[in-house]
Design a protein around this motif. Structure first.
Motif, PDB file in Angstrom:
ATOM      1  N   LEU A   1     -39.833  -2.887   8.223  1.00  0.00           N
ATOM      2  CA  LEU A   1     -39.845  -3.355   6.840  1.00  0.00           C
ATOM      3  C   LEU A   1     -41.269  -3.596   6.349  1.00  0.00           C
ATOM      4  CD1 LEU A   1     -36.849  -5.872   6.839  1.00  0.00           C
ATOM      5  CD2 LEU A   1     -36.901  -3.562   5.904  1.00  0.00           C
TER       6      LEU A   1
ATOM      7  N   ALA B   1     -31.292  -3.128  -4.501  1.00  0.00           N
ATOM      8  CA  ALA B   1     -31.631  -2.515  -3.220  1.00  0.00           C
ATOM      9  C   ALA B   1     -32.084  -1.078  -3.419  1.00  0.00           C
ATOM     10  CB  ALA B   1     -30.437  -2.575  -2.279  1.00  0.00           C
TER      11      ALA B   1
ATOM     12  N   VAL C   1     -35.627  -1.054  -4.674  1.00  0.00           N
ATOM     13  CA  VAL C   1     -36.599  -1.330  -3.611  1.00  0.00           C
ATOM     14  C   VAL C   1     -36.867  -0.074  -2.804  1.00  0.00           C
ATOM     15  CG1 VAL C   1     -36.933  -2.565  -1.438  1.00  0.00           C
ATOM     16  CG2 VAL C   1     -36.078  -3.787  -3.442  1.00  0.00           C
ATOM     17  N   ARG C   2     -35.822   0.658  -2.470  1.00  0.00           N
ATOM     18  CA  ARG C   2     -35.992   1.864  -1.669  1.00  0.00           C
ATOM     19  C   ARG C   2     -36.700   2.961  -2.458  1.00  0.00           C
ATOM     20  NH1 ARG C   2     -30.812   4.156   0.867  1.00  0.00           N
ATOM     21  NH2 ARG C   2     -32.310   5.035   2.330  1.00  0.00           N
TER      22      ARG C   2
ATOM     23  N   GLY D   1     -39.042  -6.709   1.486  1.00  0.00           N
ATOM     24  CA  GLY D   1     -37.998  -6.298   2.407  1.00  0.00           C
ATOM     25  C   GLY D   1     -36.720  -7.026   2.026  1.00  0.00           C
ATOM     26  N   LEU D   2     -35.604  -6.339   2.090  1.00  0.00           N
ATOM     27  CA  LEU D   2     -34.323  -6.923   1.673  1.00  0.00           C
ATOM     28  C   LEU D   2     -33.338  -6.801   2.820  1.00  0.00           C
ATOM     29  CD1 LEU D   2     -32.489  -8.143  -0.489  1.00  0.00           C
ATOM     30  CD2 LEU D   2     -32.100  -5.835  -1.380  1.00  0.00           C
TER      31      LEU D   2
ATOM     32  N   LEU E   1     -26.724   2.488   1.895  1.00  0.00           N
ATOM     33  CA  LEU E   1     -27.886   1.783   2.421  1.00  0.00           C
ATOM     34  C   LEU E   1     -27.927   1.889   3.944  1.00  0.00           C
ATOM     35  CD1 LEU E   1     -27.721  -1.458   0.219  1.00  0.00           C
ATOM     36  CD2 LEU E   1     -29.086   0.605  -0.166  1.00  0.00           C
TER      37      LEU E   1
ATOM     38  N   VAL F   1     -34.744  -1.651   2.921  1.00  0.00           N
ATOM     39  CA  VAL F   1     -33.527  -2.440   2.907  1.00  0.00           C
ATOM     40  C   VAL F   1     -32.780  -2.179   4.195  1.00  0.00           C
ATOM     41  CG1 VAL F   1     -31.372  -2.880   1.665  1.00  0.00           C
ATOM     42  CG2 VAL F   1     -33.410  -2.169   0.406  1.00  0.00           C
ATOM     43  N   ARG F   2     -32.122  -3.206   4.725  1.00  0.00           N
ATOM     44  CA  ARG F   2     -31.211  -3.048   5.843  1.00  0.00           C
ATOM     45  C   ARG F   2     -29.965  -3.872   5.584  1.00  0.00           C
ATOM     46  NH1 ARG F   2     -34.745  -0.029   6.639  1.00  0.00           N
ATOM     47  NH2 ARG F   2     -35.736   0.620   8.614  1.00  0.00           N
TER      48      ARG F   2
END
Length: 930
Positions: free
Chosen positions: A19, A98, A101-102, A109-110, A127, A25-26
């Motif tokens: 991250l 999310a 963010v990607r 980091g999410l 995701l 994102v995870r």
């Protein structure tokens, strides 16, 4: 966060590293009780790059503000626990954030957590998902120690770990339900240890109502012990349409139905009323009768009854021990355990537990086999059953335990079995010899092999005999399809040099081939193997060839993995490497086809040693990496130690000092604990050869001196001679040739046996290193001629390198350049990078540099600056593998992968995995090869 599981700490650190490096994102998921919230808290605790924000359900505006702040102020970790509990509009907004963010490469980091017992919500389906697996046994033991607040007996601890199946919440529930007396082993544990109440407490209100499709799937999995069930069988039993909708707890794939959470499957079954469970098994038994063999329907019938049922138990035993049945070992084991539970007679119950233990070992579950053997005890149990149990216990310990304990179990078995089962007693004596071999005790090995009336003697000639650990027989005392108890891999790299009777005594070998035309019955093969091995130890090669050749031929004419393993061992003793490779490959295929997981690492060990004997070190490495994974998966630490030794030896040729050290130390850890003298000697030899390849002859000589020179510290009697050429080279290069003179004469006896095709050339090389200048030239030339008769690029290049150094020091520069260039090319051909660098350095010292190689021809480009191991790791990472996945693939630790990856980034000037992916893709497009 003290006491947080070590494996989870590594996983968290790896996740945060990804991250921090790339942003992203995870979605963290897992079954009930797996510790999703704890994992999230630990990630927040470890995050040091910036602030951490915890966003609660529905607070989408708070999430947007946090992400905007991260875009300006710097790194930020946003944590969202139980995102599946958010309402639909909030989930949709969270998914959009999310995706943003990607897409934008935000500096935030999410981390989201969602339940794993149901499908991931469609909003989060695209995701990247991180599923938390079960705790490792070590981490589970740590959790028990902290939760128990007192002493926990080792047996109780192991049973708790097995019962909880790595689920931390269930493990804590079990510990808290037991009294201090039960935890310490002073009082019996409750039965069943895991009941419906304990499981319901972990899964909470997620349980469905009793009956129906869910219970039928759970019952099918309960009967077979598998994680999923045959979809056609279950749907036929429930009278359901094949394409009908499924409950959200279930998933379908490749004709199988499974619970998304294994814990939910256990809970559904355990909390259902007993009558409902029996009804589910009855309909499954009826449905299974249509398409399956007898084992599965009888197994379901056994779960549809309550209390002892001798007739059903006998029928189930007969089906499970039928050699013609298609059932795999795991299902046979399950059926035999259930048959034992339904058996009132103690002696018959013990027989069935013994038969179940055999199948458990075949399935690769050594610890389970030992537990079942403990049940095969009792006052009325006959000696034959107790002997069979000790025979199997010896086999388990030989693969995973102190080998001296294994020898005592085998000897006890031989005594118990001799009156009623002489063939089984013979197998036990072979097992005792095998254990003595692994312990490095040739006198005990001969004693076990000797006829009762013949006192064994160990001649001096045995000092130069290389005998592999012997596979012995294979059918178990209770089942024809029993495990290959004594089918162990050859100990050491070279098989049995002195056992190559075909080379040492050509006439005897021809006689043996003629005698082999009449293949003996299977019952005589154990005797043939014993007689051949004893003759080898006594240096009577004329007597060894015929019985061992019969063992080889018998195995190669069949498809049963056990005779094939024995065939491979005998072939190595004869020095017939092609037959050993062929038998090992067939044994591996047969073990996989029959589901005999326990035999796979042994077959791979035969293959690895055979490839080393043939000089194909990279193939040996491939087999050993796979063998190490299977050995660790099936709980065979001793076998794993030998695979580590092979990997250390292969890495010492390729010049990867860190890998040599890691694999050698791993082999030594087990060798010290379990008395594996052979694996220990091989590991020390590998470390010394790495020193020699790295230009450290003094260190190599110091390592090898105690192993090869007479004295109490001399290495394993079957291995130390293999290390003599390295010691002579190291001593001579370190300016101490006088220390090597005596061992060269011992090595001459070895070479005279004709057992090792490399030994004659190595002997001439050793003599050249110690000879006066007027004699060395001819000795080097003769050695190179001898190498031409035994295809091994590495050994020939070593002789060429030493000869080139000798010529350069005498200012015969033209001849030196020719020999050194040949050596350099030979080293490059077999991947011996550091050795090739030695040859190149000698060429430069002589006034010539090796020719430049075009990048497109050498697989160069930027990636050519990496070592072979760095290249392998770079390729895996570029394909998207995590550090943990790379470590599993290459059979190394994650610490080693981290170390190499940092060096890859530093060497190539990269800052992230994304840049590494781009570089790999770019060089592949331009023709550069990894």
């Amino acid at each position: 966060m003290t006491g947080y599981p070590t494996a989870r700490q590594r996983l968290t650190a790896e996740l945060l590293d990804a991250l921090r490096t790339d942003g992203g994102v995870r979605v963290v998921t897992g079954e009930p009780g797996c510790g999703r919230t704890t994992f999230l808290d630990h990630a927040a605790h470890l995050f040091r790059a910036g602030p951490v924000r915890h966003v609660r359900a529905g607070r989408v505006r708070e999430l947007d503000d946090a992400l905007r702040t991260a875009a300006v102020a710097g790194p930020l970790l946003v944590c969202v626990d139980d995102a599946h509990l958010w309402d639909a509009p909030s989930r949709a907004a969270l998914a959009r954030a999310a995706a943003r963010v990607r897409r934008t490469g935000s500096r935030a980091g999410l981390l989201l957590t969602v339940a794993g017992h149901r499908p991931v919500d469609p909003e989060f389906a695209d995701l990247p998902v991180l599923r938390l697996g079960p705790l490792t046994p070590g981490d589970a033991a740590l959790l028990i120690r902290e939760a128990a607040d007192g002493a926990v007996a080792p047996g109780v601890r192991d049973e708790l770990i097995t019962a909880a199946e790595g689920n931390p919440a269930l493990l804590l529930t079990l510990v808290r339900r037991l009294s201090p007396a039960q935890l310490s082993g002073r009082r019996a544990l409750p039965r069943p240890l895991v009941d419906g109440e304990a499981l319901a407490g972990v899964v909470g209100d997620r349980l469905p109502g009793p009956g129906g499709l869910l219970l039928t799937v759970a019952a099918a999995a309960q009967a077979t012990g598998e994680e999923d069930a045959d979809a056609d069988l279950v749907l036929r039993a429930c009278d359901e349409a094949a394409d009908g909708p499924l409950p959200e707890l279930l998933a379908r794939g490749e004709g199988r139905l499974r619970f998304r959470s294994a814990l939910m499957a256990r809970a559904v079954y355990a909390t259902a009323p007993p009558g409902h469970r029996r009804a589910a098994h009855r309909v499954l038994a009826e449905a299974a009768t249509e398409t399956h063999d007898a084992v599965l329907p009888l197994l379901h019938r056994s779960w549809a009854v309550a209390g002892p049922t001798p007739g059903l138990a006998a029928a189930l035993t007969s089906a499970a021990t039928d050699p013609a049945a298609a059932a795999p070992p795991a299902l046979r084991r399950r059926a035999l355990v259930r048959a034992a539970e339904l058996t009132p007679d103690e002696a018959e119950r013990a027989r069935r537990h013994l038969a179940a233990a055999e199948q458990a070992l075949l399935a690769g579950h050594a610890a389970d086999a030992l537990c079942l053997l403990d049940r095969a005890r009792g006052r009325s149990v006959p000696a034959s059953v107790r002997g069979g149990a000790e025979l199997l216990r010896g086999a388990v310990l030989l693969a995973d335990g102190p080998v001296e304990d294994a020898r005592e179990s085998f000897l006890l078995a031989a005594g118990l079995l001799a009156p009623t089962s002489p063939h089984a007693a013979a197998r036990a004596t072979l097992g005792a010899a095998d254990a003595s071999w692994s312990a490095g005790d040739p006198a005990s090995c001969l004693s076990a092999l000797a006829p009762a009336h013949t006192p064994p003697t160990l001649p001096l000639a045995t000092a130069c005999v290389r005998v592999p650990r012997t596979p012995a027989s294979a059918d178990g005392p209770a089942l024809r399809r029993g495990p290959s108890y004594l089918a162990q891999s050859p100990g050491g790299v070279g098989g049995t040099p002195a056992a190559r009777a075909g080379a040492a005594a050509p006439h005897a070998a021809r006689t043996a081939r003629t005698a082999a035309a009449a293949t003996p019955p299977a019952g005589d093969l154990a005797r043939d193997h014993r007689d051949g091995m004893r003759a080898v130890l006594l240096a009577r090669f004329d007597l060894a060839a015929a019985p061992l050749r019969r063992v080889v031929e018998h195995g190669l004419h069949g498809s049963d993995p056990d005779p094939l393993l024995r065939s491979a061992a005998a072939a190595l003793m004869l020095g017939d490497v092609p037959s050993a490779r062929r038998a090992g490959a067939r044994a591996l295929a047969a073990a996989r086809t029959s589901g005999s997981a326990a035999l796979e690492p042994r077959a791979l060990e035969y293959l690895a040693y055979a490839e080393l004997r043939a000089g194909r070190h990279q193939l040996a490495r491939t087999h050993a990496e796979e063998g190490l994974r299977t050995a660790e998966r099936t709980g065979q630490r001793n076998t794993a130690a030998h695979h580590h030794a092979v990997l250390a030896l292969a890495a010492s040729i390729e010049g990867e000092a860190d890998l040599v050290a890691e694999h050698a130390e791993a082999a030594l850890r087990t060798a010290r604990r379990h008395g594996l003298a052979q694996a220990s000697t091989l590991a020390h030899w590998a470390a010394a050869r790495a020193d020699l390849g790295g230009g450290r002859p003094r260190e190599a000589a110091q390592r090898l001196g105690p192993l090869v020179r007479p004295g109490a510290r001399r290495g394993h009697f079957a291995v130390w001679m293999l290390a003599v050429p390295c010691f002579v080279e190291a001593a001579a290069s370190a300016g101490r040739p006088q220390y090597a003179a005596a061992v060269v004469e011992d090595f001459a006896l070895w070479a005279a046996c004709g057992a090792d095709p490399q030994a004659p050339a190595q002997l001439l090389r050793c003599r050249a290193l110690l000879a006066a200048p007027d004699a060395a030239d001819e000795l080097y030339l003769r050695a190179l001629d001898q190498h031409d008769d035994a295809a091994d690029d590495f050994e020939r290049a070593r002789t060429g390198l030493l000869y080139g150094k000798w010529l350069r020091r005498r200012r015969r520069l033209r001849e030196a350049r020719t020999r050194l260039e040949e050596a350099r090319m030979g080293f490059e051909h077999c991947g011996a990078r550091l050795w090739a660098q030695q040859a190149a350095a000698e060429l430069r010292a002589g006034g010539a540099a090796p020719p430049a190689v075009p990048a497109t021809a050498s697989g160069a480009g930027e990636l050519a600056r990496l070592t072979p191991q760095q290249l392998r790791i770079a390729r895996y990472v570029a394909e998207g593998a995590t550090n943990r996945e790379v470590a599993l693939s290459l059979s190394v630790s994650t610490r080693t992968v981290d170390y190499h990856l940092r060096n890859v980034f530093a060497t190539l000037g990269l800052r992230s995995r994304v840049e590494l992916v781009r570089l790999v893709e770019q060089e592949e497009k331009t023709g550069a090869r990894l």
